[in-house]
Design an enzyme around this catalytic site. Structure first.
Site, PDB file in Angstrom:
ATOM      1  N   LYS A 105       0.840  -1.181   0.000  1.00  0.00           N
ATOM      2  CA  LYS A 105       0.000   0.000   0.000  1.00  0.00           C
ATOM      3  C   LYS A 105       0.885   1.244   0.000  1.00  0.00           C
ATOM      4  CE  LYS A 105      -1.523   2.045   3.676  1.00  0.00           C
ATOM      5  NZ  LYS A 105      -0.905   2.764   4.798  1.00  0.00           N
ATOM      6  N   HIS A 115      -7.267  -0.202   5.723  1.00  0.00           N
ATOM      7  CA  HIS A 115      -7.455  -1.015   6.928  1.00  0.00           C
ATOM      8  C   HIS A 115      -8.873  -0.943   7.493  1.00  0.00           C
ATOM      9  CE1 HIS A 115      -3.249  -1.068   6.393  1.00  0.00           C
ATOM     10  NE2 HIS A 115      -2.934  -0.008   7.109  1.00  0.00           N
ATOM     11  N   LYS A 164      -4.041   9.542  14.913  1.00  0.00           N
ATOM     12  CA  LYS A 164      -2.697   9.500  15.500  1.00  0.00           C
ATOM     13  C   LYS A 164      -2.742  10.310  16.785  1.00  0.00           C
ATOM     14  CE  LYS A 164      -0.348   7.880  11.765  1.00  0.00           C
ATOM     15  NZ  LYS A 164       0.191   6.519  11.754  1.00  0.00           N
ATOM     16  N   ASP A 210      -4.499   7.066   4.506  1.00  0.00           N
ATOM     17  CA  ASP A 210      -3.534   6.217   5.205  1.00  0.00           C
ATOM     18  C   ASP A 210      -4.204   5.029   5.907  1.00  0.00           C
ATOM     19  OD1 ASP A 210      -0.806   5.752   6.090  1.00  0.00           O
ATOM     20  OD2 ASP A 210      -1.475   6.326   8.099  1.00  0.00           O
ATOM     21  N   HIS A 213      -1.915  -5.266   5.375  1.00  0.00           N
ATOM     22  CA  HIS A 213      -1.395  -6.139   6.439  1.00  0.00           C
ATOM     23  C   HIS A 213      -2.438  -6.405   7.530  1.00  0.00           C
ATOM     24  CE1 HIS A 213      -0.493  -2.329   8.501  1.00  0.00           C
ATOM     25  NE2 HIS A 213      -0.378  -3.013   9.620  1.00  0.00           N
TER      26      HIS A 213
HETATM   27  C1  BG6 Z   1       0.080   1.692   8.089  1.00  0.00           C
HETATM   28  C2  BG6 Z   1      -0.051   3.184   8.117  1.00  0.00           C
HETATM   29  O1  BG6 Z   1      -0.524   1.161   6.947  1.00  0.00           O
HETATM   30  O2  BG6 Z   1      -0.525   1.129   9.248  1.00  0.00           O
HETATM   31  C3  BG6 Z   1       0.568   3.740   9.393  1.00  0.00           C
HETATM   32  O3  BG6 Z   1       0.582   3.744   6.998  1.00  0.00           O
HETATM   33  C4  BG6 Z   1       0.008   3.055  10.602  1.00  0.00           C
HETATM   34  O4  BG6 Z   1       0.368   5.145   9.486  1.00  0.00           O
HETATM   35  C5  BG6 Z   1       0.063   1.544  10.454  1.00  0.00           C
HETATM   36  O5  BG6 Z   1       0.761   3.469  11.722  1.00  0.00           O
HETATM   37  C6  BG6 Z   1      -0.690   0.863  11.579  1.00  0.00           C
HETATM   38  O6  BG6 Z   1      -0.458  -0.514  11.537  1.00  0.00           O
HETATM   39  P1  BG6 Z   1      -0.580  -1.389  12.853  1.00  0.00           P
HETATM   40  O7  BG6 Z   1      -0.362  -2.790  12.387  1.00  0.00           O
HETATM   41  O8  BG6 Z   1       0.472  -0.904  13.803  1.00  0.00           O
HETATM   42  O9  BG6 Z   1      -1.948  -1.151  13.385  1.00  0.00           O
END
Ligand code: BG6
Length: 484
Positions: free
Chosen positions: A147, A239, A329, A234, A177
């Site tokens: 991504k 997600h 964030k 983002d 992911h």
């Molecule tokens: C990423 C984003 O895809 O996912 C980040 O670009 C974010 O900004 C991250 O911090 C969060 O992933 P996880 O697995 O820590 O929840």
């Protein structure tokens, strides 16, 4: 049969922090297909040996106590490096030659992982294609694309078209992911391997669903990228919408890539498009105090670092059930949770019972970091007349299964090597997700409504977001899970 895992962007952070540690874990657990070679490609002038040494340090650092130097040395014998520039056809020819040499026999399975900066995805797939590296006469060829997949619907379509010039859709693995997280896959199991949840998983019993992905960290050193992306690109386009799809989808007929993805994409197709006035009313945006002064951020930036969005899914199951999504964030803690808020009982016998849906049953799926599921229900407090209290069934991964929950990348890399695309996004899915986000981004850009709220770091986003929920007769489930 030989397998090659080729990483473009081999000298980058993702390779060191996630990809090679995940491959090492797979090797340690005996899951990596026999005869797997790892090949790095980037502009840095490493020799094979120098790259192995560079990776050894990173892997030792990121896998911690699981690092076994002897085991690493065995894996490292199958690690190779090809210095090269994505713009140079001759470097792809050199890569093709190296792959032939190390694979020794044909057919072979190859997975190309694009871990480069996103602006190189298109060019990398074209170069692979032109060098004959997408051609499947010598075995299966797959490409994993990190991504962000595009920055809006038009660019995602353009990238899909470009990728499809040389790769058929079944060869393309778009990574998110979140789908590699154990708890996200467990949501499929919770819903479709049990009989007790599915009958109540609908508008007759559910008041609303909340999906929160809160992060304690701020944008840190990624401000340059983040300022042009913002929280919707983002986190929401990928997600959060993935979590919506898994929560809301119908049961697929089989656990197979297309069967699963057909059902997922139907959820996106059923999401009611938001237009001007809906966006002013049903979305919310914030920015943490101090963001605009961070290095890499344009002065006076209006980029949202927090958003909340209310979506409606127009189908039989979900009609009238809002899905509230929020992410930000610099919030109070790191937590990803899906809260299924059930309705209050239709007729309450007990004066002390739930007064509205916010006090009714709740299923909380803790995606991370306190992986587990809690079902909250009313109980009679003993020896206290008819006083009631909310208690819960509390399932925790750590207690039940011990051991460490594997990194999402392990499962995903293995699936790609084995040719299972169930946990990867399909072209139409990515485009449908952009189709939902684009109008929001455009309206935010065009109008000052909803106003950007500034919030203090360390809170649950702007205070106004609590009010926004309260105005709808609901409340956020603000809960930092206890880790133990
Ligand atoms: C990423 C984003 O895809 O996912 C980040 O670009 C974010 O900004 C991250 O911090 C969060 O992933 P996880 O697995 O820590 O929840």
């Amino acid at each position: 049969m030989p397998h090659s895992f080729v990483i473009f962007g081999a000298s980058g952070d993702l390779t060191h922090r996630k990809l090679v540690p995940a491959l090492y874990h797979l090797f340690r657990k005996g899951r990596l297909p026999k005869d797997t070679c790892i090949v790095g490609f980037s502009r840095t002038e490493f020799t094979h040996e120098a790259w192995r040494n560079d990776l050894a340090k990173a892997v030792a650092r990121y896998v911690g106590a699981d690092f076994d130097a002897k085991l690493w040395d065995t894996l490292a014998q199958n690690i190779y490096y090809q210095p090269g520039d994505i713009g140079e056809a001759k470097d792809f020819a050199a890569l093709a030659k190296l792959l032939k040499e190390i694979e020794k026999t044909s057919p072979s399975t190859r997975v190309y992982y694009l871990a480069t900066a996103p602006q190189f995805y298109e060019q990398a797939t074209q170069q692979l294609g032109k060098a004959g590296l997408a051609d499947e006469s010598g075995g299966q060829r797959r490409v994993i694309i990190e991504k962000p997949f595009g920055t809006d619907l038009a660019s995602a379509k353009h990238l899909n078209d470009a990728v499809h010039t040389f790769f058929r859709e079944r060869q393309v693995y778009r990574i998110d992911h979140y789908l590699g997280k154990e708890t996200v896959q467990n949501l499929l199991v919770l819903r479709f391997a049990n009989t007790i949840f599915e009958p109540i998983w609908n508008r007759n019993f559910i008041d609303h669903v909340q999906i929160t992905v809160a992060e304690e960290v701020d944008v840190g050193r990624r401000a340059g990228y983040y300022d042009s992306a913002g929280v919707v690109r983002d986190m929401f386009q990928n997600h959060l919408l993935q979590l919506v799809m898994i929560t809301a989808m119908e049961a697929p007929v089989r656990f197979e890539a297309d069967a699963v993805r057909n059902e997922k994409v139907k959820v996106l197709q059923a999401i009611r498009p938001l237009t001007g006035a809906d966006i002013h009313r049903d979305t919310f945006r914030g920015q943490y105090r101090g963001y605009a002064d961070a290095e890499g951020v344009k002065p006076g930036s209006h980029t949202a670092t927090f958003a909340a969005i209310k979506l409606w899914i127009d189908n039989w199951r979900w009609q009238g059930v809002p899905f509230y999504l929020r992410s930000g964030k610099a919030m109070s803690c790191r937590t990803t949770q899906i809260v299924v808020q059930f309705r209050e009982p239709p007729h309450m016998l007990f004066a002390d019972g739930p007064k509205d849906a916010s006090e009714a049953n709740r299923l909380v799926i803790q995606v991370q970091p306190a992986e587990g599921i809690q079902l909250q229900f009313e109980t009679k407090v003993p020896d206290a007349g008819m006083r009631l209290r909310q208690t819960d069934f509390d399932f925790r991964y750590q207690r039940e299964f011990r051991g460490v929950i594997p990194e999402a990348y392990e499962r995903l890399l293995l699936d790609a090597l084995e040719g299972d695309a169930s946990l990867f996004a399909r072209a139409d899915e990515v485009e449908a997700a952009w189709g939902i986000c684009d109008p929001i981004l455009a309206e935010w850009q065009r109008s000052d409504q909803p106003a950007l709220q500034i919030y203090e770091p360390g809170l649950w986003g702007p205070e106004e977001s609590t009010q926004w929920m309260a105005d709808q007769g609901r409340q956020w489930f603000d809960n930092c899970p206890v880790l133990h």
